[in-house]
Motif scaffolding. Structure first.
Motif, short mmCIF file in Angstrom:
data_model
loop_
_atom_site.label_atom_id
_atom_site.label_comp_id
_atom_site.label_asym_id
_atom_site.label_seq_id
_atom_site.Cartn_x
_atom_site.Cartn_y
_atom_site.Cartn_z
N PRO A 186 75.24 58.89 101.32
CA PRO A 186 74.44 59.81 102.13
C PRO A 186 75.26 60.81 102.93
O PRO A 186 74.84 61.96 103.11
CB PRO A 186 73.67 58.86 103.07
CG PRO A 186 73.57 57.59 102.30
CD PRO A 186 74.86 57.48 101.55
N HIS A 187 76.44 60.41 103.41
CA HIS A 187 77.28 61.36 104.13
C HIS A 187 77.75 62.49 103.21
O HIS A 187 77.80 63.66 103.62
CB HIS A 187 78.49 60.64 104.74
CG HIS A 187 78.22 60.05 106.10
ND1 HIS A 187 77.59 58.84 106.26
CD2 HIS A 187 78.46 60.52 107.35
CE1 HIS A 187 77.48 58.58 107.55
NE2 HIS A 187 77.99 59.58 108.23
N ILE A 188 78.10 62.13 101.98
CA ILE A 188 78.52 63.15 101.02
C ILE A 188 77.36 64.09 100.70
O ILE A 188 77.52 65.32 100.66
CB ILE A 188 79.04 62.48 99.72
CG1 ILE A 188 80.31 61.68 100.01
CG2 ILE A 188 79.32 63.54 98.65
CD1 ILE A 188 80.74 60.80 98.85
N ILE A 189 76.19 63.51 100.47
CA ILE A 189 75.01 64.31 100.15
C ILE A 189 74.66 65.26 101.30
O ILE A 189 74.37 66.44 101.09
CB ILE A 189 73.81 63.39 99.82
CG1 ILE A 189 74.08 62.63 98.53
CG2 ILE A 189 72.52 64.20 99.70
CD1 ILE A 189 73.11 61.49 98.27
N ALA A 190 74.70 64.74 102.53
CA ALA A 190 74.38 65.57 103.69
C ALA A 190 75.37 66.72 103.83
O ALA A 190 74.98 67.87 104.07
CB ALA A 190 74.37 64.72 104.95
N ALA A 191 76.66 66.43 103.67
CA ALA A 191 77.67 67.47 103.79
C ALA A 191 77.52 68.52 102.68
O ALA A 191 77.64 69.72 102.91
CB ALA A 191 79.07 66.85 103.75
N ALA A 192 77.24 68.04 101.46
CA ALA A 192 77.06 68.96 100.33
C ALA A 192 75.86 69.87 100.55
O ALA A 192 75.91 71.08 100.25
CB ALA A 192 76.89 68.17 99.03
N LEU A 193 74.77 69.31 101.08
CA LEU A 193 73.57 70.11 101.33
C LEU A 193 73.83 71.18 102.39
O LEU A 193 73.39 72.33 102.26
CB LEU A 193 72.42 69.21 101.74
CG LEU A 193 71.07 69.89 102.01
CD1 LEU A 193 70.63 70.70 100.79
CD2 LEU A 193 70.01 68.87 102.38
N VAL A 194 74.55 70.81 103.45
CA VAL A 194 74.88 71.79 104.48
C VAL A 194 75.76 72.89 103.92
O VAL A 194 75.53 74.09 104.15
CB VAL A 194 75.57 71.11 105.68
CG1 VAL A 194 76.12 72.15 106.65
CG2 VAL A 194 74.61 70.19 106.40
N GLY A 214 62.95 68.96 109.19
CA GLY A 214 63.42 68.01 108.19
C GLY A 214 64.85 68.26 107.77
O GLY A 214 65.63 67.31 107.58
N PHE A 215 65.24 69.51 107.61
CA PHE A 215 66.61 69.82 107.18
C PHE A 215 67.62 69.30 108.20
O PHE A 215 68.61 68.66 107.84
CB PHE A 215 66.78 71.34 107.01
CG PHE A 215 68.17 71.74 106.58
CD1 PHE A 215 68.50 71.79 105.23
CD2 PHE A 215 69.14 72.04 107.51
CE1 PHE A 215 69.78 72.14 104.83
CE2 PHE A 215 70.42 72.39 107.13
CZ PHE A 215 70.74 72.44 105.78
N LYS A 216 67.36 69.56 109.46
CA LYS A 216 68.29 69.13 110.49
C LYS A 216 68.36 67.61 110.57
O LYS A 216 69.43 67.03 110.81
CB LYS A 216 67.87 69.72 111.84
CG LYS A 216 68.92 69.59 112.92
CD LYS A 216 68.53 70.37 114.15
CE LYS A 216 69.62 70.30 115.22
NZ LYS A 216 69.25 71.07 116.42
N SER A 217 67.22 66.96 110.34
CA SER A 217 67.18 65.50 110.42
C SER A 217 67.99 64.84 109.31
O SER A 217 68.80 63.95 109.57
CB SER A 217 65.72 65.03 110.35
OG SER A 217 65.65 63.62 110.36
N ILE A 218 67.80 65.31 108.06
CA ILE A 218 68.48 64.64 106.96
C ILE A 218 69.95 65.03 106.84
O ILE A 218 70.70 64.37 106.12
CB ILE A 218 67.77 64.90 105.60
CG1 ILE A 218 67.87 66.38 105.20
CG2 ILE A 218 66.35 64.42 105.64
CD1 ILE A 218 67.35 66.65 103.81
N THR A 219 70.37 66.07 107.56
CA THR A 219 71.78 66.48 107.50
C THR A 219 72.53 66.13 108.78
O THR A 219 73.68 66.53 108.95
CB THR A 219 71.92 67.98 107.23
OG1 THR A 219 71.25 68.71 108.28
CG2 THR A 219 71.33 68.35 105.89
N ARG A 220 71.90 65.38 109.68
CA ARG A 220 72.54 65.04 110.95
C ARG A 220 73.91 64.42 110.77
O ARG A 220 74.86 64.73 111.47
CB ARG A 220 71.63 64.07 111.73
CG ARG A 220 72.23 63.53 113.02
CD ARG A 220 71.30 62.51 113.65
NE ARG A 220 70.94 61.45 112.73
CZ ARG A 220 71.71 60.38 112.50
NH1 ARG A 220 72.87 60.25 113.12
NH2 ARG A 220 71.32 59.44 111.66
#
Length: 363
Positions: A186-194, A214-220
């Motif tokens: 999940p950390h990799i996915i969040a960083a990739a999305l940002v 939602g974007f801010k929540s899932i990329t926290r």
């Protein structure tokens, strides 16, 4: 007198030190850290009793806690293997991966016991000033100790009793696969999305400014320390690479379905995820201790959250955690309240309903 040596006085190390002192102020805590200011602060605040220069000063310790990034923990274990350590010393760590750490611990002398640990809690804040004794309260604390006796494990748990954590024993492989899927990936996915979103809006600054909800929540979690995460990924590479491959296959599958307008596949993609997501939570997985949640509609105005917590405090209802799931202008927000047991949740629901809050219970 029991002596505890802590290598690393960041958020985790200083929180452990605080909890140990809270349990028994007579325990002597000696600490080392590359940051001299951290040592000076900890000494001044009486978090530790003595500041030293390196691991070489750990020879007289009854417990040695390695609270540095994973790559440094591995180096520290090799350094400790060359020292003349006190017989019966228990060495532990707080690293986020285990297989390489446990392998490195095999070089330790036989008169000491190694018990690897991983508290599943933290904060967006870092450093010695951010530490607190209750940081890990009600969190899972993984124990990975394939060669340790139960007596030694109990000794470590007694030392850390004031943490008030939920202990769970795993093998090194179980641990790394578990945290790889629920934390590392999940950390990799969040960083990739940002990163991808930043590129998508490179010519439109308004895009990133509007990235809330939602974007801010899932990329926290993309705001995590890059130094720490670089070390973590290096020590769990094979497992994470396999999990990334499986995740990419899911993305490829849904991409193809979108391109050919395969509505059945698209529907099943979301439906399957919803079913699985709805089943998340400790109460769904057998005998693991669980949490109990309430969801409350609250108005988006100053003092709303404080009013809810005040009501619970007056009734002496213990609140484990709270989380704002959604706050937007001109609509109610959803406040998630988490309790340790059904009795507390039921009591909270009753009193909040009486105070005219709309309360929703979900499993």
């Amino acid at each position: 007198m029991t002596e505890v040596f802590i290598n690393g006085l960041g958020l985790i190390g200083s929180s452990l030190a605080r909890a140990i002192k809270q349990k028994d102020s007579q325990i002597k805590i000696v600490a080392a850290d590359l940051n001299q200011h951290a040592l000076e602060y900890a000494k001044k605040q009486k978090i530790i009793d003595e500041a030293v220069g390196s691991l070489r000063n750990a020879a007289t310790a009854d417990f040695i806690i390695l609270a540095t990034p994973v790559d440094q923990i591995i180096k520290s274990l090799h350094q400790l293997s060359k020292l003349s350590l006190k017989s019966g010393t228990i060495i532990t760590d707080v690293g986020s991966t285990k297989q390489q750490i446990v392998a490195a611990a095999k070089t330790l002398p036989t008169q000491v016991t190694f018990i690897s640990g991983h508290p599943m809690a933290g904060s967006h804040k870092t450093g010695v000033t951010a530490g607190r004794a209750n940081l890990f309260e009600n969190a899972f604390y993984f124990i990975v100790a394939p060669n340790a006796s139960q007596v030694a494990i109990v000794k470590l748990q007694n030392l850390l009793q004031q943490l008030h954590v939920k202990w769970l024993e795993l093998t090194p492989e179980q641990h790394d696969r578990l945290v790889g899927q629920i934390s590392h990936l999940p950390h990799i996915i969040a960083a990739a999305l940002v990163n991808q979103t930043q590129q998508a809006f490179i010519n439109s600054p308004l895009g990133m400014r509007m990235a809330a909800g939602g974007f801010k929540s899932i990329t926290r979690i993309a705001a995590a320390d890059p130094t720490m995460w670089s070390a973590i990924l290096q020590t769990n590479a094979t497992i994470i690479a396999d999990q990334l491959r499986a995740y990419q296959a899911e993305l490829t599958k849904i991409r193809q379905a979108i391109l050919v307008a395969d509505q059945k596949t698209i529907y099943n993609f979301f439906a399957s995820a919803k079913v699985s997501r709805d089943q998340l939570g400790p109460e769904k997985i057998g005998g693991l201790p669980g949490f109990y949640d309430l969801f409350i509609n609250i108005p988006d105005r100053v003092g709303s959250i404080a009013d809810v917590t005040r009501i619970l405090a007056v009734k002496k209802i213990n609140l484990v955690n709270l989380h704002i799931l959604e706050i937007r202008e001109e609509i109610d927000g959803i406040l998630q309240l988490t309790f340790m047991n059904e009795k507390s949740r039921a009591a909270a629901k009753k009193i909040l309903n009486e105070q005219h809050y709309q309360v929703i219970t979900r499993k």
